[in-house]
Design a protein around this motif. Structure first.
Motif, short mmCIF file in Angstrom:
data_model
loop_
_atom_site.label_atom_id
_atom_site.label_comp_id
_atom_site.label_asym_id
_atom_site.label_seq_id
_atom_site.Cartn_x
_atom_site.Cartn_y
_atom_site.Cartn_z
N GLY A 259 -70.88 32.09 3.24
CA GLY A 259 -72.05 31.99 3.91
C GLY A 259 -73.28 31.70 3.04
O GLY A 259 -73.14 31.41 1.78
N PRO A 260 -74.54 31.46 3.67
CA PRO A 260 -75.78 30.97 2.97
C PRO A 260 -76.15 31.99 1.72
O PRO A 260 -76.12 33.29 2.11
N ILE A 261 -76.38 31.45 0.54
CA ILE A 261 -77.05 32.39 -0.22
C ILE A 261 -78.61 32.39 -0.42
O ILE A 261 -79.21 31.23 -0.49
N PHE A 262 -78.85 33.58 -0.46
CA PHE A 262 -80.56 33.88 -0.36
C PHE A 262 -80.87 34.42 -1.75
O PHE A 262 -80.12 35.02 -2.33
N LYS B 98 -85.18 32.68 0.59
CA LYS B 98 -85.08 31.48 0.89
C LYS B 98 -83.75 31.33 0.73
O LYS B 98 -83.09 31.69 -0.26
N ILE B 99 -82.92 29.95 1.40
CA ILE B 99 -81.52 29.69 1.28
C ILE B 99 -81.57 28.94 -0.02
O ILE B 99 -82.28 27.90 -0.46
N VAL B 100 -80.39 29.19 -1.02
CA VAL B 100 -80.33 28.58 -2.38
C VAL B 100 -79.29 27.50 -1.98
O VAL B 100 -78.06 27.76 -1.75
N PHE B 101 -79.45 26.07 -2.28
CA PHE B 101 -78.49 25.20 -2.05
C PHE B 101 -77.99 24.53 -3.24
O PHE B 101 -76.90 24.24 -3.17
#
Length: 289
Positions: free
Chosen positions: A140-143, A148-151
């Motif tokens: 899943g997306p890392i915050f 905020k989402i870390v890309f």
């Protein structure tokens, strides 16, 4: 052209002439009418080796002769066609039949073998149970600390990331500490000691909780002012360094330009000198050469 070649040519022509005469006699081809004035002796070959065959006098063909000739021709054509199409030899026909039968049997055998093979493969596929592959769960997306989402895969250190609800600007922190001190001093002077004690207790608990969670509490005005002075000094120093760097780059550019112009001038002078030397060698009077 040699004598040998001439004799060879004559023999060939003679053979062709004899062949033509034979066909003319066979098919009763009428000869062309001769003119009395014309002499064809010069066009004919002299037959030294073989005497000419006497030509048969042409007789007018009757209707029966013509029909007979036509029937003969038709029979010849039919016999040729039949000879090509099928052989009259019964043994040969039998062998051909046997060969065809063998080929057909072979083809049928191959077809049946292929069908059996395909059936086996199909049965294997039906019996085979495919392995259950576990599907990997997509990450899943890392915050980050701010939510905020870390890309990127590389995450910066927690100290470098701005934390949610925590102020990192030194100037704002100093202003906040000074305002708090002023507020507490005003409450103390006004005589509202209960409120003063309550705020003081609340701030002490907040400080203790922040320290236990691993946060750095920055509420010392002296340290904050010291850090502000350091920051100002650092900015000033970096400005000076940048100025020096710009001056150095400008000086280097000027130096390189100067060297380039000097080199161009030197090359031009050398070219001129070589030209003058060549002219002096040729006999021109040039002072200094």
């Amino acid at each position: 052209m040699g004598k040998k070649a001439i004799t060879e040519l004559q023999t060939r022509l003679q053979a062709i002439n004899d062949e033509m005469e034979f066909y003319m006699e066979l098919f009763n081809i009428p000869e062309a009418k001769k003119d009395e004035d014309e002499d064809d002796s010069e066009y004919l070959l002299d037959s030294v080796e073989k005497p000419k065959k006497p030509l048969m006098k042409k007789t007018d063909d009757t209707e029966e002769d013509r029909t007979h000739q036509n029937i003969v021709k038709q029979n010849k054509i039919v016999s040729k066609h039949l000879g090509r199409k099928s052989s009259t030899d019964p043994h040969k026909v039998e062998r051909k039949k046997l060969k065809k039968e063998k080929q057909m049997k072979k083809k049928l055998k191959n077809i049946s073998m292929m069908a059996i093979k395909q059936e086996k493969e199909r049965s294997k596929l039906i019996e085979h149970k495919p392995l259950v592959v576990k599907q990997e769960k997509k990450a899943g997306p890392i915050f980050n600390a701010e939510g905020k989402i870390v890309f990127s895969k590389v995450q910066l250190d927690e100290s470098d990331v701005k934390k949610k609800g925590i102020e990192t600007d030194t100037r704002k922190l100093l202003k906040k500490v000074l305002d708090n001190k002023k507020q507490l001093a005003e409450l103390k002077e006004s005589g509202d000691i209960e409120k003063y004690a309550e705020i003081k207790k609340k701030q002490a608990w907040e400080k203790a909780m922040a320290k236990t969670s691993g946060q750095k509490v920055r509420d010392d005005p002296e340290l904050l002012t010291k850090k502000l002075v350091q920051r100002k000094k650092q900015i000033k120093k970096s400005k000076e360094q940048w100025k020096e760097r710009a001056q150095k780059i400008e000086h280097q550019q000027k130096q390189r330009q100067k060297e380039r112009t000097a080199n161009i001038k030197e090359r031009a002078q050398k070219k001129k000198n070589t030209k003058l030397k060549k002219m002096a060698k040729k006999g021109r009077v040039i002072p200094g050469f």
